[in-house]
Design a protein around this motif. Structure first.
Motif, PDB file in Angstrom:
ATOM      1  N   ASN A  54     -74.979 -24.169  46.011  1.00  0.00           N
ATOM      2  CA  ASN A  54     -74.704 -23.388  44.800  1.00  0.00           C
ATOM      3  C   ASN A  54     -74.384 -24.276  43.601  1.00  0.00           C
ATOM      4  OD1 ASN A  54     -75.046 -21.178  46.496  1.00  0.00           O
ATOM      5  ND2 ASN A  54     -72.847 -20.895  46.796  1.00  0.00           N
ATOM      6  N   ASN A  55     -75.068 -25.419  43.530  1.00  0.00           N
ATOM      7  CA  ASN A  55     -75.006 -26.354  42.396  1.00  0.00           C
ATOM      8  C   ASN A  55     -73.726 -27.170  42.293  1.00  0.00           C
ATOM      9  OD1 ASN A  55     -77.585 -25.908  41.168  1.00  0.00           O
ATOM     10  ND2 ASN A  55     -76.838 -23.926  40.446  1.00  0.00           N
ATOM     11  N   ASN A  56     -72.594 -26.629  42.712  1.00  0.00           N
ATOM     12  CA  ASN A  56     -71.340 -27.347  42.451  1.00  0.00           C
ATOM     13  C   ASN A  56     -70.416 -27.460  43.662  1.00  0.00           C
ATOM     14  OD1 ASN A  56     -70.556 -24.716  42.673  1.00  0.00           O
ATOM     15  ND2 ASN A  56     -69.844 -24.479  40.564  1.00  0.00           N
ATOM     16  N   THR A  88     -69.850 -29.329  46.693  1.00  0.00           N
ATOM     17  CA  THR A  88     -70.201 -30.489  47.517  1.00  0.00           C
ATOM     18  C   THR A  88     -69.521 -30.375  48.870  1.00  0.00           C
ATOM     19  OG1 THR A  88     -70.407 -31.890  45.550  1.00  0.00           O
ATOM     20  CG2 THR A  88     -70.141 -33.006  47.677  1.00  0.00           C
ATOM     21  N   HIS A 106     -78.417 -21.695  46.487  1.00  0.00           N
ATOM     22  CA  HIS A 106     -79.017 -22.966  46.097  1.00  0.00           C
ATOM     23  C   HIS A 106     -78.617 -24.031  47.107  1.00  0.00           C
ATOM     24  CE1 HIS A 106     -79.191 -26.886  43.936  1.00  0.00           C
ATOM     25  NE2 HIS A 106     -80.319 -26.389  43.487  1.00  0.00           N
ATOM     26  N   TYR A 165     -79.029 -28.181  47.953  1.00  0.00           N
ATOM     27  CA  TYR A 165     -79.460 -29.536  47.616  1.00  0.00           C
ATOM     28  C   TYR A 165     -79.010 -30.450  48.752  1.00  0.00           C
ATOM     29  CZ  TYR A 165     -79.747 -34.139  45.493  1.00  0.00           C
ATOM     30  OH  TYR A 165     -80.044 -35.460  45.252  1.00  0.00           O
ATOM     31  N   ASN A 192     -84.412 -29.570  47.438  1.00  0.00           N
ATOM     32  CA  ASN A 192     -83.798 -28.837  46.333  1.00  0.00           C
ATOM     33  C   ASN A 192     -84.473 -27.479  46.233  1.00  0.00           C
ATOM     34  OD1 ASN A 192     -82.264 -28.208  44.066  1.00  0.00           O
ATOM     35  ND2 ASN A 192     -83.724 -29.176  42.659  1.00  0.00           N
ATOM     36  N   ILE A 220     -83.942 -22.946  45.769  1.00  0.00           N
ATOM     37  CA  ILE A 220     -83.104 -21.826  45.338  1.00  0.00           C
ATOM     38  C   ILE A 220     -83.626 -20.540  45.977  1.00  0.00           C
ATOM     39  CG2 ILE A 220     -82.464 -22.903  43.162  1.00  0.00           C
ATOM     40  CD1 ILE A 220     -84.556 -21.182  41.787  1.00  0.00           C
TER      41      ILE A 220
END
Length: 204
Positions: free
Chosen positions: A89-91, A93, A122, A124, A163, A165
């Motif tokens: 979700n992008n943020n 970690t 999301h 990554y 990467n 989504i």
């Protein structure tokens, strides 16, 4: 009929054994599996041949950097900490704990995942553990509810990154913003070029 079923089972077993053996011998291939154990613990498992780990440790630290299995395991864990990333979700970690190396012909890194968000849209993931090996490839598999069911290959062509989504219940590769911007202004650019050509022609 029983003979055919037995022969089919034997063939499938043989193919599985051959593929597993080939994987264990090949330093170019590794697997990344994120799954949940019977007691509910979420676990990351990175598997490759012992040769792959040895070659990468020697490449980074030099020959003779370790003199015992324990020293080798510590160097592998250092590589893992610096070369493996998992962000949701992008943020968010993801943090790992109780990381350990299981040595063998097929060597594994096992690490527990503290927690995961309830909803994931999301993913990554980056694995450069074996980036210095020729034709290095990692297959990433998620065995968790709410995650993609297909497997993904991380290799030099995609910088060893995944990467993706979630859009309309499908996992897709997001379109780069720079591509979007360039397409957005493409009509204006074409108009400017045509206008410049017409002005040049009229002057001549």
């Amino acid at each position: 009929m029983p003979y055919k079923n037995t022969a089919l089972k034997f063939l499938l077993f043989s193919l599985l054994w051959v593929s597993t053996t080939a994987f264990a011998h090949s330093p170019d291939f590794s697997s990344i599996i994120i799954s949940k154990t019977e007691n509910g613990q979420i676990v990351l498992q990175i598997t490759s041949s012992l040769t792959a780990f040895q070659q990468e440790v020697n490449y980074v630290n030099g020959e003779g950097a370790y003199k015992s299995p324990e020293e080798f395991q510590n160097l592998v864990l250092q590589l893992f900490k610096s070369r493996f990333s998992f962000v949701l979700n992008n943020n968010d970690t993801i943090k790992f704990k109780n990381s350990k190396v299981l040595l063998g012909h097929e060597t594994k890194i096992i690490a527990e995942i503290n927690s995961l968000p309830k909803e994931v849209n999301h993913i990554y993931l980056k694995n450069t553990l074996f980036k210095d090996l020729h034709n290095s490839q990692s297959v990433a598999i998620f065995l968790l509810v709410g995650f993609p069911e297909e497997k993904f290959t991380l290799q030099r062509d995609n910088q060893h990154e995944l990467n993706i989504i979630l859009e309309d219940e499908n996992w897709i590769v997001p379109t780069a913003k720079s591509d979007y911007i360039s397409l957005k202004y493409l009509p204006y650019l074409i108009t400017l070029i045509i206008g410049g050509l017409l002005l040049f022609i009229s002057k001549k």
